[in-house]
Design a protein around this motif. Structure first.
Motif, PDB file in Angstrom:
ATOM      1  N   ARG A 246      -2.170  39.830  31.515  1.00 55.39           N
ATOM      2  CA  ARG A 246      -2.655  40.636  30.591  1.00 55.39           C
ATOM      3  C   ARG A 246      -2.875  42.042  31.340  1.00 55.39           C
ATOM      4  O   ARG A 246      -2.459  42.993  30.918  1.00 55.39           O
ATOM      5  N   HIS A 247      -3.504  41.661  32.586  1.00 55.86           N
ATOM      6  CA  HIS A 247      -3.864  42.898  33.266  1.00 55.86           C
ATOM      7  C   HIS A 247      -2.674  43.553  33.988  1.00 55.86           C
ATOM      8  O   HIS A 247      -2.605  44.850  34.070  1.00 55.86           O
ATOM      9  N   ALA A 248      -1.743  42.928  34.475  1.00 51.45           N
ATOM     10  CA  ALA A 248      -0.481  43.370  34.589  1.00 51.45           C
ATOM     11  C   ALA A 248       0.410  44.288  33.468  1.00 51.45           C
ATOM     12  O   ALA A 248       0.838  45.204  33.510  1.00 51.45           O
ATOM     13  N   ALA A 250      -1.331  45.515  31.093  1.00 51.43           N
ATOM     14  CA  ALA A 250      -2.068  46.994  30.909  1.00 51.43           C
ATOM     15  C   ALA A 250      -1.622  47.819  31.498  1.00 51.43           C
ATOM     16  O   ALA A 250      -1.309  49.009  31.209  1.00 51.43           O
ATOM     17  N   PHE A 251      -1.209  47.596  33.002  1.00 47.09           N
ATOM     18  CA  PHE A 251      -0.528  48.571  33.846  1.00 47.09           C
ATOM     19  C   PHE A 251       0.612  48.985  33.153  1.00 47.09           C
ATOM     20  O   PHE A 251       0.923  50.354  33.176  1.00 47.09           O
ATOM     21  N   LEU A 252       1.463  48.172  33.022  1.00 50.26           N
ATOM     22  CA  LEU A 252       2.959  48.326  32.354  1.00 50.26           C
ATOM     23  C   LEU A 252       2.676  49.420  31.038  1.00 50.26           C
ATOM     24  O   LEU A 252       3.181  50.546  31.060  1.00 50.26           O
ATOM     25  N   VAL A 253       1.785  49.021  30.030  1.00 48.95           N
ATOM     26  CA  VAL A 253       1.758  49.847  29.168  1.00 48.95           C
ATOM     27  C   VAL A 253       1.060  51.267  29.364  1.00 48.95           C
ATOM     28  O   VAL A 253       1.664  52.267  28.772  1.00 48.95           O
ATOM     29  N   SER A 254       0.324  51.460  30.310  1.00 46.33           N
ATOM     30  CA  SER A 254      -0.177  52.766  30.743  1.00 46.33           C
ATOM     31  C   SER A 254       1.157  53.507  31.307  1.00 46.33           C
ATOM     32  O   SER A 254       1.079  54.796  30.953  1.00 46.33           O
ATOM     33  N   LEU A 255       1.699  52.838  32.241  1.00 45.36           N
ATOM     34  CA  LEU A 255       2.874  53.530  32.839  1.00 45.36           C
ATOM     35  C   LEU A 255       3.998  53.942  31.780  1.00 45.36           C
ATOM     36  O   LEU A 255       4.520  54.975  31.836  1.00 45.36           O
ATOM     37  N   ARG A 256       4.160  53.186  30.871  1.00 42.00           N
ATOM     38  CA  ARG A 256       5.270  53.441  29.868  1.00 42.00           C
ATOM     39  C   ARG A 256       4.636  54.704  28.867  1.00 42.00           C
ATOM     40  O   ARG A 256       5.475  55.516  28.701  1.00 42.00           O
ATOM     41  N   THR A 257       3.536  54.722  28.637  1.00 47.82           N
ATOM     42  CA  THR A 257       3.073  55.507  27.845  1.00 47.82           C
ATOM     43  C   THR A 257       2.584  56.976  28.283  1.00 47.82           C
ATOM     44  O   THR A 257       2.813  58.085  27.634  1.00 47.82           O
ATOM     45  N   GLY A 258       2.125  57.088  29.655  1.00 51.54           N
ATOM     46  CA  GLY A 258       1.515  58.176  30.294  1.00 51.54           C
ATOM     47  C   GLY A 258       1.972  58.439  31.521  1.00 51.54           C
ATOM     48  O   GLY A 258       1.964  59.597  32.185  1.00 51.54           O
ATOM     49  N   THR A 264      -8.932  53.030  31.023  1.00 49.10           N
ATOM     50  CA  THR A 264      -9.804  52.807  29.751  1.00 49.10           C
ATOM     51  C   THR A 264      -9.035  51.826  28.974  1.00 49.10           C
ATOM     52  O   THR A 264      -9.776  51.027  28.230  1.00 49.10           O
ATOM     53  N   LEU A 265      -7.554  51.660  29.226  1.00 44.71           N
ATOM     54  CA  LEU A 265      -7.153  50.335  28.615  1.00 44.71           C
ATOM     55  C   LEU A 265      -7.228  48.905  29.154  1.00 44.71           C
ATOM     56  O   LEU A 265      -6.997  48.030  28.697  1.00 44.71           O
ATOM     57  N   LEU A 266      -7.679  49.090  30.737  1.00 40.84           N
ATOM     58  CA  LEU A 266      -7.489  47.876  31.090  1.00 40.84           C
ATOM     59  C   LEU A 266      -8.475  46.692  30.851  1.00 40.84           C
ATOM     60  O   LEU A 266      -8.031  45.725  30.619  1.00 40.84           O
ATOM     61  N   VAL A 267      -9.755  46.924  30.336  1.00 40.45           N
ATOM     62  CA  VAL A 267     -10.637  46.042  30.047  1.00 40.45           C
ATOM     63  C   VAL A 267     -10.066  45.393  28.724  1.00 40.45           C
ATOM     64  O   VAL A 267      -9.937  44.279  28.442  1.00 40.45           O
ATOM     65  N   PRO A 268     -10.035  46.280  27.768  1.00 41.51           N
ATOM     66  CA  PRO A 268      -9.625  45.873  26.356  1.00 41.51           C
ATOM     67  C   PRO A 268      -8.182  45.005  26.180  1.00 41.51           C
ATOM     68  O   PRO A 268      -8.232  44.031  25.655  1.00 41.51           O
ATOM     69  N   LEU A 269      -7.193  45.421  27.102  1.00 43.75           N
ATOM     70  CA  LEU A 269      -6.161  44.680  27.267  1.00 43.75           C
ATOM     71  C   LEU A 269      -6.276  43.308  27.889  1.00 43.75           C
ATOM     72  O   LEU A 269      -5.650  42.512  27.708  1.00 43.75           O
TER      73      LEU A 269
END
Ligand code: SF4
Ligand code: SF4
Length: 316
Positions: A246-248, A250-258, A264-269
């Protein structure tokens, strides 16, 4: 002729439980390997000095040891190169790390072999073999070429930070072999392998320190194999079962979107159940100006990042 002091780790359990160090002086030629030097010490000065070796050609992987704190194959390491690197006339020699010494430079390799066997390092086809050989394309073999070069020397285990913290961690070499078979088109166990490798002490427990890639004498790049196994775990629908996966993600979602990491996404994801309990702490950090902005952010050339991500995906 060069003269070198060898400062060697000694452990002779027949005579004492305590390990100690012993210094030897040796005059030798310019092009002497560390293994040849150790063997000369054994033959000419001290027959009790124990070392494991076999091929002397960087093929069998038996003579891995530490020279000046870094794991090397003794047979492919020049004494004069070591001295040039450390700027000294002495070379420090130790057994490989993360293993129990049996005698001097010889360690107990049993845990390494147990983990190696645990990843099922052999083909398990899901149908009967064809009457004739099964031809695999060059492109398909290219995908597992790197991992096929492993000689099981355990240099990567010796340097592994995850193993130092968790003796049960399966480890870089076993995972390199795991990928070698999970990605082989003749194998029928891709999904089962993804499950086996992503459990407790598995691929997500790697700290990504990269030392295994740095010290592997054959260019296997086991950390890259672990990363590719992570990709397979996601392809098989298993990626979100572990906090590491899930940590990985969160990195992927971050990169795709921004295009860059959104902390800020790391802990909740990564820890969705734990996140609400961390909220007061997060608010305090924001108050003190210590937390990144929770607002979504985007880099200017997001398209370039997306292209890079696409090409990485296509290599798995
Ligand atoms: S991956 Fe490299 S360092 Fe690790 S056992 Fe294989 S050859 Fe040795
Ligand atoms: S990258 Fe992972 S597997 Fe490789 S040495 Fe570091 S912790 Fe171990």
């Amino acid at each position: 002729m060069p003269q070198t002091t060898f400062d060697v780790f000694r452990y002779q359990p027949d005579t004492s439980d305590e390990a100690y160090r012993q210094k030897y002086e040796l005059e030798h030629g310019e092009d002497m390997t560390l293994l040849d030097a150790i063997l000369r010490l054994q033959n000419e000065q001290d027959g009790t000095l124990a070392v494991r070796y076999s091929c002397r050609s960087a093929i069998c992987g038996s003579c891995a040891c530490k020279a000046d704190g870094k794991t090397v194959l003794a047979c492919m390491t020049q004494v004069e190169d070591l001295k040039a690197q450390n700027g000294d006339q002495a070379v420090r020699v130790d057994p490989i790390g993360n293993f129990k010494p049996i005698k001097d430079l010889v360690v107990d390799m049993e845990p390494f072999w147990t983990k190696f066997k645990s990843v099922k390092p052999y083909l398990i086809p899901d149908s009967d073999p064809p009457e004739k050989e099964r031809i695999v394309s060059k492109e398909a073999m290219q995908k597992i070429y790197n991992e096929s070069k492993c000689i099981l020397c355990a240099a990567c285990y010796s340097e592994c930070n995850s193993l130092a913290a968790d003796a049960e961690f399966v480890g870089p070499a076993a995972f390199a072999w795991g990928f070698r078979f999970a990605a082989d088109e003749r194998d029928g166990q891709r999904s089962q392998r993804a499950k086996l490798y992503s459990g407790e002490h598995g691929i997500w427990d790697c700290t990504r320190c990269m030392y295994c890639n740095e010290r592997c004498p054959k260019g296997v790049d086991p950390r890259d194999a672990i990363e590719k196994l992570g990709g397979i775990a996601f392809q098989e629908g298993l990626g979100m079962r572990d906090a590491g996966g899930r940590h990985a993600k969160a990195f992927l979602v971050s990169l795709r979107t921004g295009g860059k990491l959104n902390e800020t996404l790391l802990v909740p994801l990564t820890q969705p159940l734990k996140a609400p309990f961390d909220l007061p702490f997060a608010l305090k950090m924001i108050q003190k100006g210590k937390a990144p902005s929770p607002l979504p952010h985007k880099i200017r050339r997001l398209d370039e990042v997306k292209k890079l991500m696409k090409s990485v995906k296509e290599t798995i």
